[in-house]
Design an enzyme around this catalytic site. Sequence first.
Site, PDB file in Angstrom:
ATOM      1  N   LYS A  22       0.848  -1.209   0.000  1.00  0.00           N
ATOM      2  CA  LYS A  22       0.000   0.000   0.000  1.00  0.00           C
ATOM      3  C   LYS A  22       0.876   1.249   0.000  1.00  0.00           C
ATOM      4  O   LYS A  22       0.683   2.163  -0.802  1.00  0.00           O
ATOM      5  CB  LYS A  22      -0.904  -0.006   1.245  1.00  0.00           C
ATOM      6  CG  LYS A  22      -1.506   1.354   1.567  1.00  0.00           C
ATOM      7  CD  LYS A  22      -2.349   1.340   2.827  1.00  0.00           C
ATOM      8  CE  LYS A  22      -1.612   1.534   4.122  1.00  0.00           C
ATOM      9  NZ  LYS A  22      -1.307   2.917   4.503  1.00  0.00           N
ATOM     10  N   ASN A  23       1.841   1.282   0.918  1.00  0.00           N
ATOM     11  CA  ASN A  23       2.602   2.517   1.094  1.00  0.00           C
ATOM     12  C   ASN A  23       3.589   2.787  -0.042  1.00  0.00           C
ATOM     13  O   ASN A  23       4.084   3.909  -0.183  1.00  0.00           O
ATOM     14  CB  ASN A  23       3.318   2.512   2.452  1.00  0.00           C
ATOM     15  CG  ASN A  23       2.322   2.674   3.591  1.00  0.00           C
ATOM     16  OD1 ASN A  23       1.162   3.026   3.350  1.00  0.00           O
ATOM     17  ND2 ASN A  23       2.751   2.407   4.811  1.00  0.00           N
ATOM     18  N   ARG A  93      -4.637  10.759   4.950  1.00  0.00           N
ATOM     19  CA  ARG A  93      -3.610  11.796   4.975  1.00  0.00           C
ATOM     20  C   ARG A  93      -2.528  11.577   3.918  1.00  0.00           C
ATOM     21  O   ARG A  93      -1.868  12.538   3.504  1.00  0.00           O
ATOM     22  CB  ARG A  93      -2.996  12.008   6.346  1.00  0.00           C
ATOM     23  CG  ARG A  93      -2.733  10.818   7.167  1.00  0.00           C
ATOM     24  CD  ARG A  93      -2.259  11.170   8.558  1.00  0.00           C
ATOM     25  NE  ARG A  93      -1.306  12.242   8.609  1.00  0.00           N
ATOM     26  CZ  ARG A  93      -1.495  13.372   9.266  1.00  0.00           C
ATOM     27  NH1 ARG A  93      -2.588  13.590   9.931  1.00  0.00           N
ATOM     28  NH2 ARG A  93      -0.546  14.283   9.281  1.00  0.00           N
ATOM     29  N   CYS A 117      -4.740  12.821  14.125  1.00  0.00           N
ATOM     30  CA  CYS A 117      -4.531  11.442  13.692  1.00  0.00           C
ATOM     31  C   CYS A 117      -4.447  10.543  14.913  1.00  0.00           C
ATOM     32  O   CYS A 117      -3.869  10.930  15.929  1.00  0.00           O
ATOM     33  CB  CYS A 117      -3.240  11.368  12.896  1.00  0.00           C
ATOM     34  SG  CYS A 117      -2.884   9.718  12.346  1.00  0.00           S
ATOM     35  N   ARG A 122       1.184  14.428  13.698  1.00  0.00           N
ATOM     36  CA  ARG A 122       1.783  14.165  12.388  1.00  0.00           C
ATOM     37  C   ARG A 122       1.842  15.451  11.555  1.00  0.00           C
ATOM     38  O   ARG A 122       1.055  15.637  10.629  1.00  0.00           O
ATOM     39  CB  ARG A 122       0.992  13.089  11.648  1.00  0.00           C
ATOM     40  CG  ARG A 122       1.104  11.752  12.325  1.00  0.00           C
ATOM     41  CD  ARG A 122       0.303  10.704  11.603  1.00  0.00           C
ATOM     42  NE  ARG A 122       0.946  10.246  10.391  1.00  0.00           N
ATOM     43  CZ  ARG A 122       0.392   9.360   9.547  1.00  0.00           C
ATOM     44  NH1 ARG A 122      -0.797   8.885   9.793  1.00  0.00           N
ATOM     45  NH2 ARG A 122       1.033   8.976   8.465  1.00  0.00           N
ATOM     46  N   PRO A 123       2.793  16.318  11.880  1.00  0.00           N
ATOM     47  CA  PRO A 123       2.899  17.566  11.110  1.00  0.00           C
ATOM     48  C   PRO A 123       3.469  17.300   9.716  1.00  0.00           C
ATOM     49  O   PRO A 123       3.976  16.208   9.451  1.00  0.00           O
ATOM     50  CB  PRO A 123       3.887  18.399  11.941  1.00  0.00           C
ATOM     51  CG  PRO A 123       4.732  17.395  12.652  1.00  0.00           C
ATOM     52  CD  PRO A 123       3.864  16.176  12.872  1.00  0.00           C
ATOM     53  N   ASP A 125       5.484  19.892   8.353  1.00  0.00           N
ATOM     54  CA  ASP A 125       6.361  21.065   8.246  1.00  0.00           C
ATOM     55  C   ASP A 125       7.582  20.808   7.363  1.00  0.00           C
ATOM     56  O   ASP A 125       8.026  21.693   6.624  1.00  0.00           O
ATOM     57  CB  ASP A 125       6.796  21.519   9.655  1.00  0.00           C
ATOM     58  CG  ASP A 125       7.440  20.390  10.452  1.00  0.00           C
ATOM     59  OD1 ASP A 125       6.892  19.258  10.447  1.00  0.00           O
ATOM     60  OD2 ASP A 125       8.493  20.609  11.069  1.00  0.00           O
ATOM     61  N   ASP A 309       5.056   0.424  11.967  1.00  0.00           N
ATOM     62  CA  ASP A 309       3.811  -0.170  11.465  1.00  0.00           C
ATOM     63  C   ASP A 309       3.605  -1.618  11.914  1.00  0.00           C
ATOM     64  O   ASP A 309       2.571  -2.217  11.607  1.00  0.00           O
ATOM     65  CB  ASP A 309       3.750  -0.083   9.932  1.00  0.00           C
ATOM     66  CG  ASP A 309       3.522   1.337   9.463  1.00  0.00           C
ATOM     67  OD1 ASP A 309       3.151   2.189  10.294  1.00  0.00           O
ATOM     68  OD2 ASP A 309       3.733   1.614   8.266  1.00  0.00           O
ATOM     69  N   ARG A 401      -8.641  -0.408   4.927  1.00  0.00           N
ATOM     70  CA  ARG A 401      -7.843   0.615   4.249  1.00  0.00           C
ATOM     71  C   ARG A 401      -6.501   0.063   3.795  1.00  0.00           C
ATOM     72  O   ARG A 401      -5.925   0.558   2.838  1.00  0.00           O
ATOM     73  CB  ARG A 401      -7.581   1.794   5.193  1.00  0.00           C
ATOM     74  CG  ARG A 401      -8.816   2.592   5.506  1.00  0.00           C
ATOM     75  CD  ARG A 401      -8.479   3.787   6.345  1.00  0.00           C
ATOM     76  NE  ARG A 401      -7.425   4.585   5.716  1.00  0.00           N
ATOM     77  CZ  ARG A 401      -6.931   5.694   6.213  1.00  0.00           C
ATOM     78  NH1 ARG A 401      -7.385   6.156   7.340  1.00  0.00           N
ATOM     79  NH2 ARG A 401      -5.977   6.351   5.593  1.00  0.00           N
TER      80      ARG A 401
END
Length: 440
Positions: A22-23, A93, A117, A122-123, A125, A309, A401
């Site tokens: 998925k990722n 996200r 989240c 979970r920024p 920046d 994960d 998901r």
Amino acid sequence: MDVFKIQGGNSLCGTVAVSGSKNAALPMMAAALLTDGKTILNNVPDLVDVRTLSSLLTSLGCEISRHGSGSLSLEVVDESHSEADYELVRKMRASVCVMGPLLARRGHARVSLPGGCNIGHRPIDIHLRGFAALGAQVDIHQGDIIVQATQLRGAEIDLAGPNGSTVTGTCNLLTAAVLAQGKSRLTSAAMEPEVVALADLLNEMGAKITGQGTPTLEVEGVSKLTPTTQAVIPDRIEAATLMIASALTRGQLTIQNVNPQHLSAVTAVLQEMGVSIYESGLSQLEIACERELAPVNITALPYPGIPTDIQAQLTALLCTLPGRSVIRDQVFPDRFMHCAELNRMNAKIRQQGDRAFITGVAQLQGAHVMASDLRASAALVLAALAARDETVIHRIYHLDRGYEALETKLNFLGANVTRCREEDVQRRTPIERPDLRRSA
Ligand code: EPZ
């Protein structure tokens, strides 16, 4: 809403094939925005997140179709839009991964700033700092990020964050830098296999990236990319989840379509516990439990460390090993929502700061539990497979998901998992109560 009813106690045995990652698939799909013509991705898992990104890319002018099992064709037919629909972005996200390609190719992107989240702060920046370094103007307006530039210019960008590098940030900046004018150097870049897979795809399209898989990526900007065909790498997190399922149920699995190198930290820690793991062929692992397993101390770290994960799934396993274990998450230090649910299943976990202190119990006990995110859901499924009696896992949409056909795969291996509607599940099993009035 669907729930899982799981009758625990069966050892998993047999052969199972892992789906595409998925990722890796998500940023690779977004990279199709960088070209005109047809990008074909093979081994793309059929998941809710993939479908959500497909809808987003369609709204951005991509024509997408799925052929056979796992082949996705993506073709940009309209480049006039560069604003991502809030309704789609808020569902996932990882949608922020369209920002780099949109900026590089269309000179503009507007995407909602991701909100809260369940796995912690979970920024983004570092992504925004990187776009600015490439010469983009970055603004935040009414909760949206707006990035724009007529021509990106190569730059030195440091991707280090307080908890290591950023995976999606590295993908976003890589996809922006490939079409920038001149050379870019990304330092403290993420080394995850999913980033390497994206860099390999971009190079196939004509990009000039070197250093993938190391912390320093050099990118020589090119003026144009051409579409190509590429296969998505196997999902190392699904593979690790199945390896842990095998250990938890003291089963014996052959896991196919894996890259053992991507799993070396996971293999090492499971072997340290006493799990037997053998490579049999180039892309196949054999997992068995031939002796009593022992507790260990684990820290989840960026690749090549143990992935965050699988922190939740490892926690479920450690709950069943006699003795005390500590598991720490240095990537997402607040990612422990599964612990309270596991405790409802008779686990003994005390969470403090970025650590969970676990005392193994002889037997987990089925209960009604609530999934809070994708990997927490997986941990609850694994715990349920080993627990006494029935477990009902609510909110399994999280699981849908990111795991392709998980219950089908587990049932094929001997598990007893049933998907049903929330309203069809009895809340409590009646228990016999002694008549206290009579005995008084
Ligand atoms: C990716 O998320 C994965 N998602 C996550 O998988 C995974 O847990 C995570 O990488 C870490 O491996 C996808 O690939 C779609 P990060 P990402 O940016 O890229 C901090 C799953 O279950 N940070 O690498 O969003 C951040 O807070 C999911 O499949 C900043 O400080 O994660 C975290 O502590 C969940 N500033 C750390 O870096 C930034 O600008 C790593 O986050 C960006 C991140």
